[in-house]
Design a protein around this motif. Sequence first.
Motif, short mmCIF file in Angstrom:
data_model
loop_
_atom_site.label_atom_id
_atom_site.label_comp_id
_atom_site.label_asym_id
_atom_site.label_seq_id
_atom_site.Cartn_x
_atom_site.Cartn_y
_atom_site.Cartn_z
N ASP A 172 7.66 26.88 -27.99
CA ASP A 172 8.06 28.22 -28.43
C ASP A 172 8.01 28.34 -29.95
O ASP A 172 7.63 29.39 -30.49
CB ASP A 172 9.47 28.55 -27.93
N ILE A 175 4.40 28.85 -30.91
CA ILE A 175 3.97 30.22 -30.61
C ILE A 175 4.52 31.18 -31.65
O ILE A 175 3.80 32.06 -32.15
CB ILE A 175 4.43 30.63 -29.19
N ILE A 263 -1.82 31.31 -23.92
CA ILE A 263 -1.15 30.01 -23.88
C ILE A 263 -0.96 29.61 -22.43
O ILE A 263 -0.18 30.22 -21.70
CB ILE A 263 0.24 30.07 -24.58
#
Length: 266
Positions: A172, A175, A263
């Motif tokens: 995360d 990202i 992703i």
Amino acid sequence: MNQANNDIRLLVVVGIAAMLLLFISILLIFIFTQRKKIQYQQSLHALQQSQQFQMIEAAVRSEETERHRIAEELHSEVGALLSSAKLHFRMLKLDGEIKDNKGLYEKGNELLDDCINKIRDISHSLHSHILQEFGLNEAIKHFADKIAHGSVIKTATALDPTYTTTLLPQKDISIYRIIQELLNNTIKHAQPNEINISSTYEKDSLFIIIKHNGVGLTQPIFEKLRFTSSGLGLKNIQTRVNLLKGNINFSRSSDHYYIQIYIPKT
């Protein structure tokens, strides 16, 4: 005579069969050797690729750790010193000769306020505490709101609420850094006045689209720029995407540019 001819024919057939068997054996050995060689090369390539990803992942972790360290120092040490300086400013008695310097005092006080706010913003940006506490969607929304400048740039988000968090917090963070870098680049170079961020989460895979009305990139331009010295930010983005085993694509329509990030499930 016939027996001799038959013996000769038998020897010829046996010889041909032996030669064929020898040829087939040599061919099979060659094929087996080549296959082993190809398998070895594939294994070596996979090992090199795995080592490369491990090195990149270690570098990303190191970068994130350094970000947090700097954020903590900015927030706890430098921020505290500036706050103390501001407190001393407030305690000054504006009388006598100091009164003539009231304008300088007010300007210094204003600069200290700006400096403290700036350090707080940098600290929050580096630390990504919102991401850790509230998840990726909230962190993206918060960053999108922060970069909006009233009537200059309008941002909107439509993020899939089914995406909460992954079992890999580092994923995360990567990202979030990708989107953060993309938005910074978009504002700096594309100069849009509208940015929309949307996401879809299906089968444990995340698909993100950044849409804007500035002067953006297409895929051929992106591929060209990321190998130049001025394209370091783009190269970092591609590295993070590769680390996540995803892909990124830049495209345009008649009036908008799109950045699509995929992703996959890991």
